[in-house]
Design an enzyme around this catalytic site. Structure first.
Site, PDB file in Angstrom:
ATOM      1  N   SER A 177       0.815  -1.219   0.000  1.00 52.65           N
ATOM      2  CA  SER A 177       0.000   0.000   0.000  1.00 52.65           C
ATOM      3  C   SER A 177       0.847   1.268   0.000  1.00 52.65           C
ATOM      4  CB  SER A 177      -0.970   0.018   1.194  1.00 52.65           C
ATOM      5  OG  SER A 177      -1.928   1.037   1.039  1.00 52.65           O
ATOM      6  N   HIS A 188      18.893  18.228  16.385  1.00 59.84           N
ATOM      7  CA  HIS A 188      18.118  17.040  16.747  1.00 59.84           C
ATOM      8  C   HIS A 188      17.660  16.358  15.467  1.00 59.84           C
ATOM      9  CE1 HIS A 188      15.159  14.394  18.625  1.00 59.84           C
ATOM     10  NE2 HIS A 188      14.284  14.807  17.727  1.00 59.84           N
ATOM     11  N   SER A 232      15.405  12.798  14.196  1.00 60.70           N
ATOM     12  CA  SER A 232      14.625  11.633  14.601  1.00 60.70           C
ATOM     13  C   SER A 232      13.714  11.207  13.463  1.00 60.70           C
ATOM     14  CB  SER A 232      13.798  11.942  15.855  1.00 60.70           C
ATOM     15  OG  SER A 232      12.826  12.938  15.579  1.00 60.70           O
ATOM     16  N   GLY A 274      10.550   9.856  14.323  1.00 66.54           N
ATOM     17  CA  GLY A 274       9.182   9.950  14.816  1.00 66.54           C
ATOM     18  C   GLY A 274       8.444   8.629  14.875  1.00 66.54           C
ATOM     19  N   ARG A 275       9.173   7.515  14.988  1.00 67.98           N
ATOM     20  CA  ARG A 275       8.547   6.191  14.985  1.00 67.98           C
ATOM     21  C   ARG A 275       8.563   5.604  16.392  1.00 67.98           C
ATOM     22  NH1 ARG A 275       9.137   4.401   9.560  1.00 67.98           N
ATOM     23  NH2 ARG A 275       7.853   2.578  10.063  1.00 67.98           N
ATOM     24  N   SER A 290      12.167   3.106  16.441  1.00 71.35           N
ATOM     25  CA  SER A 290      12.424   4.508  16.762  1.00 71.35           C
ATOM     26  C   SER A 290      13.921   4.787  16.635  1.00 71.35           C
ATOM     27  CB  SER A 290      11.958   4.810  18.188  1.00 71.35           C
ATOM     28  OG  SER A 290      12.365   6.111  18.583  1.00 71.35           O
ATOM     29  N   ASN A 314      20.849  13.556  19.392  1.00 68.80           N
ATOM     30  CA  ASN A 314      21.088  14.986  19.542  1.00 68.80           C
ATOM     31  C   ASN A 314      22.588  15.246  19.432  1.00 68.80           C
ATOM     32  OD1 ASN A 314      18.290  15.791  20.249  1.00 68.80           O
ATOM     33  ND2 ASN A 314      18.674  14.521  22.048  1.00 68.80           N
TER      34      ASN A 314
END
Length: 300
Positions: free
Chosen positions: A133, A169, A171, A173-174, A179, A183
């Site tokens: 998908s 920073h 990332s 976002g998971r 994840s 930093n």
């Protein structure tokens, strides 16, 4: 026409037109090439005040990026694989990056220093993977606060133009177990000469407690410093970025090469080749080689 076919058609038309246009659009007034002073508003004549939105890092779209080793079982160092079975990922995907900066404070240090805020977002999108998908395989978010100071002296035959540091920073976002974040305090020094620009960026990772570290040993893989060399002429641009872990035992890092060629005005075709670790955060400890073709909207 299906979504993937639309992307493929867009890519083929853009790339073919770009190759043809190399011989058609070579006028200097059609190419916007900025010096370091113009990019970072270092000299008095280039200062434009605060809270104006400017381009920052490269702004591009790669409708086709191929990898020789897609990461179907992402895992952090010392951890179990994030999934019980390999993901059914395609080796060809879409990659794009947007990046902006704005000046928050002007002339705050001896009447010359500036404080900028930057934001960069990079996406790896499995747009051709209908079976899953068409998910975004990885999204990386990178806000930072940048302190910059203009320089003006000769260094190794170049003109030193600026130095400073940033609170960075990054990332994805998971949630766990995929994840990824870290930093850093990133130092920078930039100089230029004729058609060349050179950026040097060593950094220090801000320590994370072992139990909260999503990506242990990330600086051993992505690196502890990078050097970027840019050469521009007649609207064409060669960009070489090298990252290194600065380790004598197990030395890791990456090399990324970008070639941009003029299409029309500020629109350029882009060929991007990457080899090493850390093509994105989910792949921080995953070695691969990628080749991408697309377009760039902003000068590097």
């Amino acid at each position: 026409m299906s979504f993937s076919k639309c992307f493929s058609f867009f890519f083929l038309v853009t790339f073919s037109y770009g190759l043809h246009a190399q011989g058609l659009f070579r006028k200097k007034d059609s190419i916007v090439t900025k010096s370091l002073s113009e990019t970072w508003e270092l000299d008095e004549k280039d200062r434009n005040g605060t809270f104006r939105l400017n381009s920052y890092k490269p702004f591009y779209v790669l409708p086709a990026q191929w990898t020789n080793r897609i990461n179907e079982m992402p895992q952090s160092v010392g951890a179990e694989p994030a999934f019980e079975e390999p993901l059914n990922l395609h080796s060809t995907e879409v990659k794009f990056q947007i990046s902006f900066k704005t000046k928050l404070i002007q002339s705050f240090l001896f009447g010359k220093g500036d404080i900028w805020m930057g934001y960069t977002q990079t996406a790896n999108w499995q747009v051709y993977n209908k079976q899953l998908s068409r998910p975004f395989r990885e999204l990386n978010y990178e806000p930072e606060l940048i302190i910059n100071y203009p320089l003006d002296f000769k260094f190794l035959g170049f003109q030193a133009k600026m130095a400073g540091f940033a609170f960075n920073h990054q990332s994805n976002g998971r949630p766990d177990p995929i994840s990824r974040s870290w930093n850093r305090v990133v130092f920078h020094f930039a100089m230029e000469k004729n058609n060349f620009q050179v950026y040097l960026k060593p950094w220090i990772r801000v320590d994370s407690s072992p139990e909260d570290d999503d990506n242990p040993e990330i600086d051993d893989y992505i690196g502890r410093a990078e050097a970027t060399v840019i050469y521009r002429k007649n609207g064409h641009s060669l960009n070489l970025r090298m990252r290194n872990s600065l380790s004598f035992n197990e030395n890791h890092g990456s090399v990324q090469f970008n070639y941009m060629y003029p299409i029309r005005n500020n629109l350029r075709g882009l060929i991007q080749v990457f080899s090493g670790y850390g093509e994105n955060l989910i792949d921080y400890n995953h070695y691969q080689t990628t080749v991408g073709l697309g377009i760039s909207f902003v000068e590097w």
